[in-house]
Design an enzyme around this catalytic site. Structure first.
Site, mmCIF file in Angstrom:
data_model
loop_
_atom_site.group_PDB
_atom_site.id
_atom_site.type_symbol
_atom_site.label_atom_id
_atom_site.label_comp_id
_atom_site.label_asym_id
_atom_site.label_seq_id
_atom_site.Cartn_x
_atom_site.Cartn_y
_atom_site.Cartn_z
ATOM 1 N N ASP A 7 0.872 -1.185 0.000
ATOM 2 C CA ASP A 7 0.000 0.000 0.000
ATOM 3 C C ASP A 7 0.903 1.227 0.000
ATOM 4 O OD1 ASP A 7 -2.487 1.367 0.072
ATOM 5 O OD2 ASP A 7 -2.193 1.787 2.181
ATOM 6 N N SER A 8 0.290 2.377 -0.267
ATOM 7 C CA SER A 8 1.072 3.603 -0.196
ATOM 8 C C SER A 8 1.294 4.036 1.247
ATOM 9 C CB SER A 8 0.360 4.715 -0.967
ATOM 10 O OG SER A 8 -0.931 4.909 -0.432
ATOM 11 N N CYS A 70 -3.675 -1.229 -2.166
ATOM 12 C CA CYS A 70 -3.974 0.147 -2.583
ATOM 13 C C CYS A 70 -4.930 0.126 -3.790
ATOM 14 C CB CYS A 70 -2.668 0.839 -2.948
ATOM 15 S SG CYS A 70 -2.877 2.531 -3.495
ATOM 16 N N GLU A 154 -3.230 10.682 7.019
ATOM 17 C CA GLU A 154 -1.780 10.512 7.163
ATOM 18 C C GLU A 154 -1.183 11.595 8.071
ATOM 19 O OE1 GLU A 154 0.424 8.210 6.156
ATOM 20 O OE2 GLU A 154 -0.911 6.947 4.970
ATOM 21 N N CYS A 182 -10.842 2.869 -0.783
ATOM 22 C CA CYS A 182 -9.458 3.281 -0.503
ATOM 23 C C CYS A 182 -9.053 2.619 0.803
ATOM 24 C CB CYS A 182 -9.389 4.805 -0.373
ATOM 25 S SG CYS A 182 -7.792 5.412 0.195
ATOM 26 N N HIS A 184 -7.270 3.490 3.118
ATOM 27 C CA HIS A 184 -7.223 4.350 4.296
ATOM 28 C C HIS A 184 -8.592 4.544 4.953
ATOM 29 C CE1 HIS A 184 -3.288 5.261 2.721
ATOM 30 N NE2 HIS A 184 -3.031 6.066 3.727
HETATM 31 N N1 DGL Z 1 -4.196 3.634 -0.222
HETATM 32 C C1 DGL Z 1 -4.588 4.238 -1.453
HETATM 33 C C2 DGL Z 1 -5.858 3.621 -2.010
HETATM 34 O O1 DGL Z 1 -6.333 2.607 -1.532
HETATM 35 C C3 DGL Z 1 -4.698 5.722 -1.443
HETATM 36 C C4 DGL Z 1 -3.747 6.482 -0.626
HETATM 37 C C5 DGL Z 1 -2.895 7.461 -1.409
HETATM 38 O O2 DGL Z 1 -3.448 8.376 -2.030
HETATM 39 O O3 DGL Z 1 -1.684 7.260 -1.381
HETATM 40 O O4 DGL Z 1 -6.379 4.137 -2.965
#
Ligand code: DGL
Length: 264
Positions: A7-8, A70, A154, A182, A184
């Site tokens: 993931d990011s 992600c 974040e 997403c 997050h």
């Molecule tokens: N975790 C990413 C997602 O599921 C989005 C987070 C980011 O923008 O880095 O889309």
């Protein structure tokens, strides 16, 4: 061989927790590219090359099955990775995304009209709409981009995140189900719950990916037998900050998160 989860940022930890809860005996490597987030506001080219580098890294860590947790990276890079990258680079490795399992879960529940809240990139790709319509071409789908939500999460700004969730929720007209598209957003699920009418069902990936992974492994024994089972969990990020450490410690009190050299 291990299960890799990419993931990011923070959201991937929630998905990793869900996988470990469902299948604790396996060995996991989680990699969060925190140095390069937010992915949701990057160009397709940037997301593709960052995701390829992340896959190379996880493959170097002996991951035979990689879940791109992600949604943004799934929507831009998954098809390329499966069709072009893996056959040339690592034909024995499997890479899975999160969109199809989420769509399957959303269409399996009652209620017809589906909302999707996601990053700008995911919404602009219309991947959810396309996959939902493959299952039911007449399905009413509304998509709302929430560009400010990931940065608020974040930055540990949950008061702002609550206001934003309410604003984004108010953009939907008539929905029965809301997909939190997403990784997050499970962290702010309660804010969406508060902002939406009680009859709207929330589809949250932390509640479904564990069972979907279990189901996948039961159907793919040829992959399952290659996976080691030592309850060994590693958490790696490209940039470690205090907030990240706190969230990680609240989810996994006994497992340290380590910073590795960023891949881009
Ligand atoms: N975790 C990413 C997602 O599921 C989005 C987070 C980011 O923008 O880095 O889309």
């Amino acid at each position: 061989m291990k299960i890799g989860i990419f993931d990011s940022g923070l959201g991937g930890l929630v998905i990793t927790k869900a996988c470990i809860k469902a299948l604790p005996e396996y060995d996991y490597v989680y990699y969060g590219d925190t140095k390069n987030l937010p992915y949701g506001e990057k160009t397709s080219g940037q997301i593709l090359s960052l995701t390829i580098e992340a896959m190379k890294f996880l493959i170097s860590q002996k991951c035979a099955l990689i879940i791109i947790a992600c949604n943004t990276a799934t929507s831009i890079a998954l098809r390329y990775l499966q069709q072009r990258f893996l056959p040339a680079y690592a034909p024995d490795v499997k890479i899975l995304g999160v969109v199809i399992p989420t769509v399957e879960a959303a269409t399996a529940v009652n209620g017809k009209r589906i909302g999707v809240v996601a990053t700008s990139v995911t919404v602009q790709s219309h991947i959810y709409e396309a996959e939902l319509r493959k299952i039911n071409p007449d399905l009413p789908v509304e998509e709302v981009a929430a560009p400010k939500l990931v940065p608020a999460i974040e930055n540990n700004d949950f008061a702002v995140a609550e206001k934003l969730a309410a604003e984004y929720a108010s953009e939907f007209h008539e929905i029965d189900n809301l997909i939190l598209g997403c990784t997050h957003y499970p962290l702010v699920k309660e804010f969406f719950r508060k902002a939406l009418p009680d009859n709207v069902n929330i589809i949250s990936q932390d509640e479904l990916i564990g069972a979907k992974l279990q189901d996948y492994l039961e159907r793919h024994l040829e992959i399952d037998i290659t996976l080691s089972r030592n309850h060994d969990y590693r958490f790696l990020v490209s940039d470690l900050n205090e907030h990240y450490q706190k969230v990680a410690a609240s989810l996994f009190p006994d497992i340290p998160v380590c910073e590795i050299e960023a891949h881009a």
